[in-house]
Scaffold this motif. Structure first.
Motif, PDB file in Angstrom:
ATOM      1  N   ALA A  72       0.929  -1.274  -0.039  1.00  0.00           N
ATOM      2  CA  ALA A  72       0.093  -0.025   0.117  1.00  0.00           C
ATOM      3  C   ALA A  72       0.875   1.348   0.077  1.00  0.00           C
ATOM      4  CB  ALA A  72      -1.063  -0.074   1.024  1.00  0.00           C
ATOM      5  N   LEU A  73       0.989   2.006  -1.138  1.00  0.00           N
ATOM      6  CA  LEU A  73       1.811   3.076  -1.346  1.00  0.00           C
ATOM      7  C   LEU A  73       1.221   4.156  -1.893  1.00  0.00           C
ATOM      8  CD1 LEU A  73       4.974   3.684  -1.348  1.00  0.00           C
ATOM      9  CD2 LEU A  73       5.180   2.954  -3.451  1.00  0.00           C
ATOM     10  N   ASN A  74       1.516   5.319  -1.449  1.00  0.00           N
ATOM     11  CA  ASN A  74       0.739   6.874  -1.934  1.00  0.00           C
ATOM     12  C   ASN A  74       1.746   6.955  -3.223  1.00  0.00           C
ATOM     13  OD1 ASN A  74      -0.568   9.133  -2.558  1.00  0.00           O
ATOM     14  ND2 ASN A  74      -0.188   9.662  -0.695  1.00  0.00           N
ATOM     15  N   ILE A  75       1.267   6.625  -4.398  1.00  0.00           N
ATOM     16  CA  ILE A  75       2.440   7.145  -5.512  1.00  0.00           C
ATOM     17  C   ILE A  75       2.201   8.742  -5.876  1.00  0.00           C
ATOM     18  CG2 ILE A  75       2.912   4.955  -6.295  1.00  0.00           C
ATOM     19  CD1 ILE A  75       1.052   5.518  -8.482  1.00  0.00           C
ATOM     20  N   ALA A  76       1.270   9.297  -5.399  1.00  0.00           N
ATOM     21  CA  ALA A  76       0.668  10.709  -5.503  1.00  0.00           C
ATOM     22  C   ALA A  76       1.958  11.431  -4.560  1.00  0.00           C
ATOM     23  CB  ALA A  76      -0.499  10.993  -5.485  1.00  0.00           C
ATOM     24  N   ALA A  77       2.238  11.053  -3.784  1.00  0.00           N
ATOM     25  CA  ALA A  77       3.261  11.684  -2.758  1.00  0.00           C
ATOM     26  C   ALA A  77       4.928  11.512  -3.205  1.00  0.00           C
ATOM     27  CB  ALA A  77       3.248  11.142  -1.243  1.00  0.00           C
ATOM     28  N   PRO A  78       5.521  12.448  -3.183  1.00  0.00           N
ATOM     29  CA  PRO A  78       6.890  12.387  -3.618  1.00  0.00           C
ATOM     30  C   PRO A  78       7.743  11.394  -3.094  1.00  0.00           C
ATOM     31  CG  PRO A  78       6.281  14.605  -3.251  1.00  0.00           C
ATOM     32  CD  PRO A  78       5.389  13.882  -2.754  1.00  0.00           C
ATOM     33  N   GLU A  79       7.533  11.083  -1.779  1.00  0.00           N
ATOM     34  CA  GLU A  79       8.285  10.045  -1.065  1.00  0.00           C
ATOM     35  C   GLU A  79       7.789   8.535  -1.594  1.00  0.00           C
ATOM     36  OE1 GLU A  79      10.216  10.638   3.165  1.00  0.00           O
ATOM     37  OE2 GLU A  79       7.889  11.126   3.106  1.00  0.00           O
ATOM     38  N   GLY A  80       6.561   8.400  -1.686  1.00  0.00           N
ATOM     39  CA  GLY A  80       5.987   7.343  -2.414  1.00  0.00           C
ATOM     40  C   GLY A  80       6.375   7.116  -3.969  1.00  0.00           C
ATOM     41  N   GLN A  81       6.797   8.246  -4.582  1.00  0.00           N
ATOM     42  CA  GLN A  81       7.377   7.839  -5.998  1.00  0.00           C
ATOM     43  C   GLN A  81       8.699   7.539  -5.813  1.00  0.00           C
ATOM     44  OE1 GLN A  81       6.634  11.897  -7.702  1.00  0.00           O
ATOM     45  NE2 GLN A  81       4.489  11.731  -7.627  1.00  0.00           N
ATOM     46  N   ALA A  82       9.429   8.046  -4.829  1.00  0.00           N
ATOM     47  CA  ALA A  82      10.991   7.681  -4.695  1.00  0.00           C
ATOM     48  C   ALA A  82      10.847   6.147  -4.184  1.00  0.00           C
ATOM     49  CB  ALA A  82      11.493   8.435  -3.648  1.00  0.00           C
ATOM     50  N   VAL A  83       9.856   5.589  -3.577  1.00  0.00           N
ATOM     51  CA  VAL A  83      10.010   4.483  -3.250  1.00  0.00           C
ATOM     52  C   VAL A  83       9.743   3.413  -4.509  1.00  0.00           C
ATOM     53  CG1 VAL A  83       8.812   2.517  -1.737  1.00  0.00           C
ATOM     54  CG2 VAL A  83       9.284   4.574  -0.838  1.00  0.00           C
ATOM     55  N   ALA A  84       8.814   3.940  -5.309  1.00  0.00           N
ATOM     56  CA  ALA A  84       8.521   3.029  -6.477  1.00  0.00           C
ATOM     57  C   ALA A  84       9.642   2.853  -7.315  1.00  0.00           C
ATOM     58  CB  ALA A  84       7.292   3.705  -7.193  1.00  0.00           C
ATOM     59  N   ARG A  85      10.624   4.035  -7.473  1.00  0.00           N
ATOM     60  CA  ARG A  85      11.553   4.295  -8.228  1.00  0.00           C
ATOM     61  C   ARG A  85      12.776   3.361  -7.930  1.00  0.00           C
ATOM     62  NH1 ARG A  85       9.916   9.403  -9.305  1.00  0.00           N
ATOM     63  NH2 ARG A  85      10.943  10.278  -7.482  1.00  0.00           N
ATOM     64  N   ARG A  86      12.841   3.404  -6.535  1.00  0.00           N
ATOM     65  CA  ARG A  86      13.842   2.348  -5.937  1.00  0.00           C
ATOM     66  C   ARG A  86      13.516   0.961  -6.198  1.00  0.00           C
ATOM     67  NH1 ARG A  86      15.663   2.076   0.381  1.00  0.00           N
ATOM     68  NH2 ARG A  86      16.427   4.229  -0.136  1.00  0.00           N
ATOM     69  N   ILE A  87      12.248   0.741  -6.033  1.00  0.00           N
ATOM     70  CA  ILE A  87      11.858  -0.899  -6.453  1.00  0.00           C
ATOM     71  C   ILE A  87      12.256  -1.154  -7.750  1.00  0.00           C
ATOM     72  CG2 ILE A  87       9.908  -2.376  -6.483  1.00  0.00           C
ATOM     73  CD1 ILE A  87       8.750  -0.938  -4.030  1.00  0.00           C
ATOM     74  N   ALA A  88      11.538  -0.151  -8.769  1.00  0.00           N
ATOM     75  CA  ALA A  88      11.880  -0.307 -10.362  1.00  0.00           C
ATOM     76  C   ALA A  88      13.301  -0.470 -10.746  1.00  0.00           C
ATOM     77  CB  ALA A  88      11.184   0.991 -10.831  1.00  0.00           C
ATOM     78  N   ALA A  89      14.134   0.242  -9.958  1.00  0.00           N
ATOM     79  CA  ALA A  89      15.581   0.119 -10.111  1.00  0.00           C
ATOM     80  C   ALA A  89      15.930  -1.210 -10.197  1.00  0.00           C
ATOM     81  CB  ALA A  89      16.427   1.141  -9.425  1.00  0.00           C
ATOM     82  N   ARG A  90      15.422  -2.207  -9.453  1.00  0.00           N
ATOM     83  CA  ARG A  90      15.825  -3.600  -9.129  1.00  0.00           C
ATOM     84  C   ARG A  90      14.812  -4.450  -9.929  1.00  0.00           C
ATOM     85  NH1 ARG A  90      16.923  -3.904  -3.061  1.00  0.00           N
ATOM     86  NH2 ARG A  90      16.609  -6.076  -3.602  1.00  0.00           N
TER      87      ARG A  90
END
Length: 398
Positions: A72-90
């Motif tokens: 459960a991640l809020n990708i509308a929030a900048p920190e949520g986007q940063a988390v998504a990018r970290r996961i996407a990098a791997r």
């Protein structure tokens, strides 16, 4: 034994059906599917077809999301986007079904993510595709069926167009996405290069027209609706027995002969001028149907099916869903298995239809509750307990 996609990580931003159908297949094949959900309610289908028998869980959601993890991640929030990018990098694969342009506004589009992960396979599913004059228009299965020609050929000859009983435009698009992803992973295995995949519901609906589309392209004429009949074969369709319908398929004159001699016990019909070959049977369809209706009414569905099976003539009982799920041949294939859900307890679910000898598909695990794996996934990608707690406090995760 591990599944064929063991070790593959899929970042899943999809909702409802077309995307989740694709990621469901990836999960069944052994991939780790991390489903990103809005902390405020999650996937829309969590509120579809809610059942008391599932302790308030959605039957729709649990069928399309087995074997997945919920973050459960809020990708509308900048920190949520940063988390998504970290996961996407791997991640190996990312699947999304937002309208074109949404992921770019979040900084989660293919071009942005491939800089950190050039091997990423990025699949987008939308109503009309990213390279379309209607790219901004939202896609829905019934609309794709209508605009793609599927409804025009579905229904009775004297009735109106019909939507199929299942959302086949969504399902075909999910399978098309799966096909594209597997091809892209194979390409990456040889070259190290990722790529983007563009899947449209309308494309899937048009492609599914198959031979009907080819006939129209050749002749310039639209084909009609035939209901349960066949335009070129007879007898072909429903037959009412003493206790329910069956569906028979007589595909050639050899089958007709076996049908007459060994199924209905009327060898005199084999060479009858009205029925001796398929052309004659088509020309006398109504006469043929009236005769067969009288014959089939004399025995039960089970009785007739035993005769069809013994004669090797194709036919099948028209089953309800419950009858199909309980059928011995369905159970023997392991198509229905029990799962344990953290809220709903134990219930039966449909399993993967793919059977592999060396790398079997995963046994079904119940669909997750919202945010069930948030802590597990965030920890796996380097976030400590203090950071995770702060994410929860700030509404970034749940």
């Amino acid at each position: 034994m591990a599944g064929p996609l063991a070790g593959v990580t899929v970042l899943d931003f999809t909702r409802v059906l077309a995307g989740p159908w694709c990621t469901l297949a990836l999960a069944d094949l052994g991939a780790e599917v991390i489903k990103i959900e809005n902390p405020k309610g999650g996937d829309d289908t969590r509120r579809f077809d809610v059942r008391e028998e599932l302790a308030g869980e959605s039957a729709y959601f649990v069928f399309a999301n087995r074997n997945k993890k919920s973050l459960a991640l809020n990708i509308a929030a900048p920190e949520g986007q940063a988390v998504a990018r970290r996961i996407a990098a791997r991640a190996d694969v990312l699947v999304e079904n937002f309208r074109p342009g949404v992921m770019a506004r979040l900084g989660l589009d293919f071009e942005s993510l491939r800089e950190a992960n050039p091997g990423l396979v990025y699949c987008s599913i939308s109503g009309y595709g990213h390279a379309s004059p209607l790219r901004e228009v939202a896609g829905y299965d019934p609309v794709a069926q209508a605009e793609g020609g599927m409804m025009a050929i579905t229904g009775e000859a004297d009735g109106g167009p019909l939507r199929t009983g299942i959302s086949y435009a969504d399902i075909f698009s999910g399978y098309n996405a799966l096909q594209g992803i597997l091809a892209a992973l194979y390409h990456r295995e040889r070259t190290g290069e990722g790529q983007s995949i563009d899947i449209a519901l309308l494309d899937g609906a048009v492609a599914s027209l198959a031979n009907q589309a080819q006939v129209t392209l050749i002749t310039g004429r639209d084909t009609g609706r035939y209901g349960n009949d066949h335009p070129f074969l007879e007898p072909f369709g429903l037959a009412e027995t003493a206790d329910g319908p069956l569906y028979l398929v007589i595909g050639n004159d050899r089958q007709w002969e076996r049908f007459c001699r060994d199924v209905i016990g009327r060898p005199d019909l084999v060479d009858h001028p009205h029925f001796r070959d398929n052309a004659a049977r088509l020309a006398n369809r109504e006469r043929n149907r009236a005769l067969l209706a009288e014959i089939f009414a004399a025995d039960t569905r089970a009785g007739w099916m035993a005769k069809f099976r013994a004669a090797g003539v194709p036919a099948g009982a028209v089953r309800s869903i419950s009858e199909a799920l309980a059928a011995p041949e369905v159970r023997a294939r392991g198509m229905v298995q029990a799962v344990d859900h953290p809220r709903a307890g134990r219930f039966e679910a449909v399993a993967s239809p793919v059977h592999l000898s060396a790398t079997p598909t995963a046994a079904p695990v119940a669909a997750p509750t919202l945010g069930q794996h948030t802590d597990e996934v965030l920890a796996a990608f380097g976030y400590d307990a203090e950071e995770i707690a702060r994410f929860r406090t700030d509404g970034v995760a749940a």
